[in-house]
Design an enzyme around this catalytic site. Structure first.
Site, mmCIF file in Angstrom:
data_model
loop_
_atom_site.group_PDB
_atom_site.id
_atom_site.type_symbol
_atom_site.label_atom_id
_atom_site.label_comp_id
_atom_site.label_asym_id
_atom_site.label_seq_id
_atom_site.Cartn_x
_atom_site.Cartn_y
_atom_site.Cartn_z
ATOM 1 N N GLU A 199 -4.825 -6.542 2.775
ATOM 2 C CA GLU A 199 -3.559 -7.256 3.282
ATOM 3 C C GLU A 199 -3.542 -8.800 3.137
ATOM 4 O OE1 GLU A 199 -4.704 -4.799 5.060
ATOM 5 O OE2 GLU A 199 -3.048 -3.492 5.469
ATOM 6 N N HIS A 250 -0.859 0.396 16.310
ATOM 7 C CA HIS A 250 0.188 1.077 15.133
ATOM 8 C C HIS A 250 1.732 1.037 15.972
ATOM 9 C CE1 HIS A 250 -3.410 2.252 13.115
ATOM 10 N NE2 HIS A 250 -2.882 2.442 11.984
ATOM 11 N N ASP A 274 1.282 -4.486 13.184
ATOM 12 C CA ASP A 274 0.046 -4.557 13.739
ATOM 13 C C ASP A 274 -1.003 -5.411 12.922
ATOM 14 O OD1 ASP A 274 0.265 -2.496 16.328
ATOM 15 O OD2 ASP A 274 1.192 -2.065 14.542
ATOM 16 N N PHE A 275 -0.934 -4.732 11.307
ATOM 17 C CA PHE A 275 -1.789 -5.362 10.410
ATOM 18 C C PHE A 275 -1.529 -6.786 9.965
ATOM 19 C CE2 PHE A 275 -1.678 -0.534 8.577
ATOM 20 C CZ PHE A 275 -2.083 -0.137 9.743
ATOM 21 N N PHE A 280 2.060 -1.370 8.867
ATOM 22 C CA PHE A 280 2.522 -1.700 10.099
ATOM 23 C C PHE A 280 2.328 -3.086 10.476
ATOM 24 C CE2 PHE A 280 1.389 2.597 9.927
ATOM 25 C CZ PHE A 280 1.660 3.655 10.937
ATOM 26 N N GLU A 301 0.815 -1.058 0.117
ATOM 27 C CA GLU A 301 -0.063 -0.039 -0.090
ATOM 28 C C GLU A 301 0.897 1.067 0.023
ATOM 29 O OE1 GLU A 301 -2.085 -0.759 3.501
ATOM 30 O OE2 GLU A 301 -2.927 -2.572 2.746
#
Lengths: 346, 325
Positions: B60, B129, B85-86, B83, B29
């Site tokens: 994702e 994040h 976290d994603f 990130f 992205e």
């Protein structure tokens, strides 16, 4: 929607139809592929009840025309991706029946060396790029294989088979949008057998046709095909493949069908309304296709000969798999990494 | 040598590998025209074009799924997850698909891909994040896990990850992106699975990763100057494969081990390393192993709160002074 051919009797006109756009050779191939899937899966079912196959199995008996129609339309170097209900899609790529039955039986001759089992059948050499047991995961993966074909201009395509239940998971939507915006040569094939596991798909889906009604959201035409008619399936496959190979991007096809058995070995399918199975048995793709071949003038001896050869092949594969030793324990510790090993430290 | 920032070293490594190997492609992205939200991929799209450096939707699962499908069929994709976290929204593709496919298929499937991701705290982004999730990745058989602390290591280890035939998750610590360092200008490839001894000491061995490495080095300096405590600092660099030889030999030299981990405490990487040390060189230890970690709490966003959670130089100094004295 491609209409099913309904023809009776042997006439010169019908003989001409045998050699139409599909032709006799392809039709005999599709008949053989359907029989291979049917007999192999019935054998797997029997071996299960003899306790020679462990774990689980998800049969596609009744759905054979879809894998066979697409299989007959593929180039040998094309990629296919399928689900845990993937015996059919793997077999139609020409993989070894012994390797497949051996895998189901946990034998050394198993196509995955006894490390994958029924839900992960894969034969990379044949383009069968895997059976995926987490719903939706293989749609973006198929798109990735198609990306490779696009990037290297190989002319290959990727075909991704999945069930109706997959249309309600996020990866389905991510993958189709992604494939459309990148014009990827991938064909998404939803096999709508009316049930997501034990629940009617209609009870859990906002639209009537779980894949076809979503197509417009991605700028794709809505395509529904009779999934019990291998000829109809073959024709939609050819059209979608030509589109993909010529840079026209992906297709989403919904094939209507029915599984004769339950979701898995553990499911007697008692949730189905009375009479439903019987109605669908009348539309069993294999007797119907056999009748069409006869109607089109193929000699009964030829048709019967195909089935006899298939049964013999399944018998031989069964015996070979039974005779294979169990896999050496070292296999369990191999092939985590590209160096063949499993070490995570020095 | 050239002085590059940690973020510039990311682009330098990718460019180096894309120049030498046509099969290396890059997706994610905002990575192409925008050069990445952390500006770590500036210039790649301009040099390598639309076909090799591709922006994706916020999808994702599609990003990593496509990377996997491409890797299985002959490309060497680099996928960015903005990130770390994603990773939670595409963890199936990581943990069930990418990690297991070679094994489950009896070795039929190749998986040469890299997942780059911005990991860790210090940017006041709040708990979705800022997490340090290298320990998530470490738990999955079939994934290599790398986390560099310097620009030079970014270039060398990212290049090595791209050439590696196995899937690698490459954790870039987002608070380090602006840090500058000397980086080889010529083709540079490091080796994954080798820890680095950055400072030699006699009294205690500090094991650190990523952002914790510069903090450990600063703490070691202060321990020497202020308390006369001489500390070894080891940059672990790679959790999988893990360089246990270096870890064990540096442990034996001082007899005292402190891990400094940004991941939350439970099942942090230091727990695994502590277990290995205790099993394999317990009798060389002069004190119990001490783990300094972020507490087992989601990260807060306010400066003072976040700083109170992630191990700081002060906390490392104070803990080691107390334990070693």
């Amino acid at each position: 929607m491609v209409k099913r051919a309904t023809v009776k009797g042997k006439t010169p006109a019908l003989k001409a139809r045998l050699n139409d756009d599909i032709g006799e050779e392809k039709r005999l191939t599709m008949y053989r592929l359907q029989l291979e899937v049917r007999h192999l899966e019935q054998r797997a079912h029997d071996l299960f009840f003899q306790n020679l196959i462990k774990g689980t199995s998800h049969l596609a008996i009744g759905q054979e025309a879809i894998a066979s129609g697409f299989g007959a339309a593929l180039r040998p170097d094309d990629y296919t991706f399928c689900t845990y209900r993937g015996h059919a899609h793997t077999l139609v790529r020409g993989t070894s029946m012994t390797g497949m039955l051996g895998e189901l039986m946990g034998k050394e001759c198993g196509m995955l060396k006894g490390k994958g089992g029924s839900m992960h059948l894969t034969d990379v050499e044949k383009g069968a790029m895997g059976s995926y047991a987490i719903i939706g995961a293989h749609l973006p993966i198929a798109a990735g294989a198609a990306w490779q074909a696009q990037y290297n201009k190989t002319g290959q395509i990727a075909v991704c088979f999945f069930g109706d239940g997959t249309t309600n998971i996020g990866a389905f939507h991510e993958a189709i949008n992604f494939a459309v915006i990148w014009d990827l040569p991938v064909v998404f094939v939803c096999e709508n057998n009316l049930y997501m596991e034990y629940t009617p798909i209609s009870e859990v889906t906002a639209v009537q046709h779980p894949a076809a009604d979503r197509a417009s959201a991605y700028g794709l035409p809505s395509i529904i095909v009779d999934g019990n008619d291998a000829d109809a399936v073959y024709r939609v496959a050819i059209t979608a493949f030509e589109k993909a190979r010529s840079g026209g991007g992906p297709s989403l096809i919904e094939a209507k069908t029915y599984r004769h058995s339950g979701h898995s070995r553990a499911d007697p399918a008692s949730y189905r309304p009375e009479g439903e199975l019987e109605e669908w048995l009348k539309k069993d793709p294999i007797p119907m296709y056999r009748q069409r071949l006869l109607d089109f003038g193929v000699k009964e001896k030829v048709v019967n000969g195909i089935e006899e050869a298939v049964i013999q092949a399944v018998d031989e594969a069964t015996e070979a798999a039974k005779a294979s030793p169990t896999p050496p324990v070292e296999y369990a510790f191999a092939d985590v990494w590209a160096d063949g090993g499993s070490s995570w430290r020095n | 040598m050239a002085e590059l920032t940690y973020r510039e070293a990311v682009a330098a490594a990718i460019a180096q590998e894309m120049r030498r190997d046509e099969s290396v492609v890059f997706l994610g992205e905002d990575i192409a025209k925008a050069g990445g939200v952390f500006k770590a991929t500036v210039g790649l799209w301009e040099e390598f074009g639309d076909l090799r450096v591709r922006d994706t939707p916020i999808s994702e699962q599609a990003i990593l799924g496509a990377a996997m499908g491409a890797a299985m069929t002959g490309l060497k994709p680099i996928a960015e997850i903005m990130f770390s976290d994603f990773l939670a929204v595409c963890w199936d593709i990581v943990s069930n698909q990418i990690a297991k496919s070679r094994y489950m298929t009896g070795g039929q499937v190749d998986m040469p891909l890299v997942i780059r991701t911005a990991n860790g705290g210090g940017a006041r982004f709040g708990a979705q994040h800022s997490q340090s999730v290298e320990n998530w990745a470490m738990m999955i058989p079939g994934i290599k896990v790398v986390a560099p602390s310097t620009p030079a290591d970014v270039k060398g280890l990212l290049a090595a990850a791209i050439r590696d035939p196995d899937p690698v998750i490459f954790f870039e610590q987002k608070s380090l992106y602006a840090v500058k360092g000397e980086v080889p200008e010529t083709e540079y490839v490091d080796e994954i699975g080798k820890a680095k001894v950055l400072r030699d000491g006699d009294d205690v061995t500090i094991l650190a990763l990523a952002l914790m490495v510069p903090r450990a080095l600063e703490a070691a300096e202060r321990l020497q100057v202020e308390f006369g405590i001489s500390a070894t600092v080891v940059d672990i660099r790679s959790l999988v494969p893990l360089d246990t030889q270096t870890i064990l030999s540096e442990t034996k030299k001082t007899g005292r081990v402190v891990t400094v981990e940004e991941n939350p405490r439970l099942c942090g990487w230091g727990a695994e390393i502590s277990s290995i040390i205790v099993e394999e060189c317990f009798y060389d230890l002069d004190m119990p192993i001490v783990r300094i970690t972020t507490p087992h709490i989601p990260l807060a966003s306010a400066d003072e709160l976040e700083d109170a959670m992630i191990p700081s130089v002060d906390q490392i100094v104070e803990t080691i002074r107390r334990e070693v004295d």
